[in-house]
Write a protein that holds these residues in place. Structure first.
Motif, PDB file in Angstrom:
ATOM      1  N   TYR A 136       0.848  -1.185   0.000  1.00 43.72           N
ATOM      2  CA  TYR A 136       0.000   0.000   0.000  1.00 43.72           C
ATOM      3  C   TYR A 136       0.887   1.239   0.000  1.00 43.72           C
ATOM      4  N   TYR A 191       0.644   5.433   0.830  1.00 39.65           N
ATOM      5  CA  TYR A 191      -0.131   6.528   1.418  1.00 39.65           C
ATOM      6  C   TYR A 191       0.698   7.802   1.345  1.00 39.65           C
ATOM      7  N   GLY A 234      -3.782  13.803   7.744  1.00 35.08           N
ATOM      8  CA  GLY A 234      -3.809  12.359   7.950  1.00 35.08           C
ATOM      9  C   GLY A 234      -3.243  11.624   6.757  1.00 35.08           C
ATOM     10  N   LEU A 235      -3.506  10.340   6.717  1.00 34.07           N
ATOM     11  CA  LEU A 235      -3.003   9.498   5.636  1.00 34.07           C
ATOM     12  C   LEU A 235      -4.006   9.465   4.492  1.00 34.07           C
ATOM     13  N   LEU A 237       5.230  13.228   3.299  1.00 33.32           N
ATOM     14  CA  LEU A 237       5.832  11.941   3.664  1.00 33.32           C
ATOM     15  C   LEU A 237       5.051  10.871   2.923  1.00 33.32           C
ATOM     16  N   TYR A 246      -7.296  -9.998   5.961  1.00 31.51           N
ATOM     17  CA  TYR A 246      -7.510  -8.606   6.339  1.00 31.51           C
ATOM     18  C   TYR A 246      -6.892  -8.340   7.697  1.00 31.51           C
ATOM     19  N   PHE A 256       4.290  -0.795   8.377  1.00 29.61           N
ATOM     20  CA  PHE A 256       4.747   0.358   7.622  1.00 29.61           C
ATOM     21  C   PHE A 256       6.260   0.470   7.587  1.00 29.61           C
ATOM     22  N   GLY A 257       6.756   1.049   6.502  1.00 27.62           N
ATOM     23  CA  GLY A 257       8.136   1.465   6.422  1.00 27.62           C
ATOM     24  C   GLY A 257       8.321   2.807   7.096  1.00 27.62           C
ATOM     25  N   GLN A 258       9.556   3.294   7.050  1.00 25.41           N
ATOM     26  CA  GLN A 258       9.862   4.546   7.743  1.00 25.41           C
ATOM     27  C   GLN A 258       9.474   5.769   6.927  1.00 25.41           C
ATOM     28  N   TYR A 296     -11.284  -6.159  10.587  1.00 20.31           N
ATOM     29  CA  TYR A 296     -10.337  -5.912  11.656  1.00 20.31           C
ATOM     30  C   TYR A 296     -10.303  -4.410  11.945  1.00 20.31           C
ATOM     31  N   PHE A 313      -7.797  -1.470  14.031  1.00 16.88           N
ATOM     32  CA  PHE A 313      -6.441  -1.289  14.523  1.00 16.88           C
ATOM     33  C   PHE A 313      -6.270   0.106  15.121  1.00 16.88           C
ATOM     34  N   TYR A 363      -2.901   2.546  15.397  1.00 20.59           N
ATOM     35  CA  TYR A 363      -1.502   2.764  15.099  1.00 20.59           C
ATOM     36  C   TYR A 363      -1.068   4.042  15.817  1.00 20.59           C
ATOM     37  N   GLN A 415       1.978   7.137  15.733  1.00 19.71           N
ATOM     38  CA  GLN A 415       3.026   7.744  14.922  1.00 19.71           C
ATOM     39  C   GLN A 415       3.734   8.786  15.778  1.00 19.71           C
ATOM     40  N   ARG A 457       7.865   9.788  12.937  1.00 25.86           N
ATOM     41  CA  ARG A 457       6.952   9.548  11.813  1.00 25.86           C
ATOM     42  C   ARG A 457       6.820   8.068  11.453  1.00 25.86           C
ATOM     43  N   GLN A 458       7.476   7.177  12.178  1.00 19.67           N
ATOM     44  CA  GLN A 458       7.321   5.739  11.926  1.00 19.67           C
ATOM     45  C   GLN A 458       5.969   5.278  12.447  1.00 19.67           C
ATOM     46  N   MET A 459       5.166   4.667  11.601  1.00 23.07           N
ATOM     47  CA  MET A 459       3.865   4.150  12.010  1.00 23.07           C
ATOM     48  C   MET A 459       4.061   2.805  12.700  1.00 23.07           C
ATOM     49  N   LEU A 501       2.152  -0.338  14.883  1.00 15.32           N
ATOM     50  CA  LEU A 501       0.908  -0.977  15.272  1.00 15.32           C
ATOM     51  C   LEU A 501       0.862  -1.109  16.788  1.00 15.32           C
ATOM     52  N   ARG A 531      -4.765  -4.621  17.794  1.00 14.57           N
ATOM     53  CA  ARG A 531      -5.746  -4.951  16.779  1.00 14.57           C
ATOM     54  C   ARG A 531      -6.898  -5.727  17.428  1.00 14.57           C
ATOM     55  N   PHE A 572      -3.747   6.826  15.238  1.00  9.40           N
ATOM     56  CA  PHE A 572      -4.678   6.637  14.147  1.00  9.40           C
ATOM     57  C   PHE A 572      -5.487   5.361  14.375  1.00  9.40           C
ATOM     58  N   ARG A 614     -10.044  -2.401   8.390  1.00  8.55           N
ATOM     59  CA  ARG A 614      -9.764  -3.181   7.197  1.00  8.55           C
ATOM     60  C   ARG A 614     -10.815  -4.267   7.066  1.00  8.55           C
ATOM     61  N   LEU A 647      -6.751  -0.579   3.872  1.00 12.19           N
ATOM     62  CA  LEU A 647      -6.893   0.048   5.182  1.00 12.19           C
ATOM     63  C   LEU A 647      -7.530   1.428   5.044  1.00 12.19           C
ATOM     64  N   TYR A 648      -8.479   1.710   5.912  1.00 15.36           N
ATOM     65  CA  TYR A 648      -9.074   3.037   6.004  1.00 15.36           C
ATOM     66  C   TYR A 648      -8.656   3.637   7.345  1.00 15.36           C
ATOM     67  N   PHE A 649      -8.184   4.881   7.295  1.00 19.85           N
ATOM     68  CA  PHE A 649      -7.686   5.537   8.499  1.00 19.85           C
ATOM     69  C   PHE A 649      -8.563   6.705   8.904  1.00 19.85           C
ATOM     70  N   ARG A 677      -8.562  10.527  10.941  1.00 19.63           N
ATOM     71  CA  ARG A 677      -7.675  11.675  10.750  1.00 19.63           C
ATOM     72  C   ARG A 677      -6.631  11.808  11.859  1.00 19.63           C
TER      73      ARG A 677
END
Lengths: 113, 114
Positions: free
Chosen positions: A33, A35, A42-43, A88, A99, A104-106, B33, B35, B37, B39, B43-45, B47, B50, B91, B95, B102-104, B106
Motif C-alpha cells: 500500500y 499513502y 492524515g493518511l 511523507l 484482512y 509500515f516502512g519509515q 479488523y 487497529f 496505530y 506515529q 513519523r514511523q507508524m 501498530l 488490533r 490513528f 480493514r 486500510l481506512y484511516f 484523521r
C-alpha cells in the motif's frame, strides 16, 4: 526478519520533475500500500498492489502511478511534480488474501521546491 | 463506503494517568479488523493493537486496551499508566474482508506531560 524498507529516506526535487520511490515489503507479504501524508494531515490512500496487480486507487491524478514487481517490491512514480506533492510517502505491506494488519516502512520525505 | 471518524484532534494527559481515545466507524461488512496505530515524532507508524470483529473479547496489549462495541461501531483505545513516550499521533484504522485496503481516521494527537 527485516521490516518494510523504503528508499530514499529524503529527497528534494524541483517543480515539474519526476520522482520514483521504492518499497520492499516484509518477506512473505504480497500486498503493498502507498499513502501520502502531508504535513499536519492524515493518511491519504494512493495505491494498493496485491500479487502484481493494482487492486485499488485513491483519488489522485494520473501523474501518480506505480507498479509491483514479481518479487512484490513496488515503485511509486510521480510525474510533473507540484509544490503540494511535498509530503511523507508511506509504504505498508501485508499478507495477501487476509484482512490482518499492515506494517509500515519509515517513509520517504519528499520536498518539492 | 467505509469511514473512520476520530472526533478528538488533540488530547493531553499527565504521566501515570489513564486516557481514552475515541473512534467510530461505518461499514456494511460483517467481517473486519480494527487497529490502532501510533506515529511518534519520528513519523514511523507503529501498530499498537488490533481487534477482530468476530471476537467479543476486547484486545489488550500491556498498558493498551480497547473497548470494542460492535453494535455501536465504536472502537476506543485506553492507555493506562501513560508514559512520556506515549506522546504521538494515534490513528484508528479499519480493514474489511471485501475491499481489503486500510481506512484511516484523521488521527488524535496525544501529549503526555510530566
Amino acid at each position: 526478519e527485516a521490516g518494510v524498507t523504503q528508499s530514499p529516506t529524503h529527497l528534494i526535487k524541483t517543480r515539474g520533475q519526476q520522482v520514483t520511490l521504492r518499497c520492499s515489503p516484509i518477506s512473505g507479504h504480497t500486498s503493498v500500500y502507498w499513502y501520502q501524508q502531508a504535513l499536519g494531515l492524515g493518511l491519504q490512500f494512493l495505491l494498493w498492489y496485491d500479487e502484481g496487480e493494482e487492486r485499488n486507487r485513491g483519488n489522485f491524478p494520473p501523474r501518480f502511478s506505480g507498479r509491483q514487481f514479481p518479487n512484490y517490491s513496488s515503485e511509486l512514480n510521480v510525474n510533473a511534480l507540484e509544490l503540494e506533492d511535498s509530503a511523507l510517502y508511506l509504504c505498508a505491506s501485508s499478507l495477501s488474501g487476509s484482512y490482518t494488519e499492515a506494517f509500515f516502512g519509515q517513509g520517504t520525505r519528499l520536498t518539492v521546491v | 463506503a467505509q469511514t473512520v471518524t476520530q472526533s478528538q484532534p488533540e488530547m493531553s494527559v499527565q504521566e501515570a494517568e489513564t486516557v481514552t481515545l475515541s473512534c467510530t466507524y461505518d461499514t456494511s461488512e460483517s467481517n473486519y479488523y480494527l487497529f490502532w496505530y501510533k506515529q511518534p515524532p519520528s513519523r514511523q507508524m507503529i501498530l499498537v493493537i488490533r481487534q477482530e470483529a468476530y471476537k467479543q473479547q476486547n484486545a489488550t496489549e500491556n498498558r493498551f486496551s480497547v473497548n470494542f462495541q460492535k453494535a455501536a461501531k465504536s472502537f476506543s483505545l485506553k492507555i493506562s499508566d501513560s508514559q512520556l513516550g506515549d506522546t504521538a499521533m494515534y490513528f484508528c484504522a479499519f480493514r474489511g474482508s471485501t475491499l481489503g485496503r486500510l481506512y484511516f481516521g484523521r488521527g488524535t494527537q496525544l501529549t503526555v506531560w510530566p
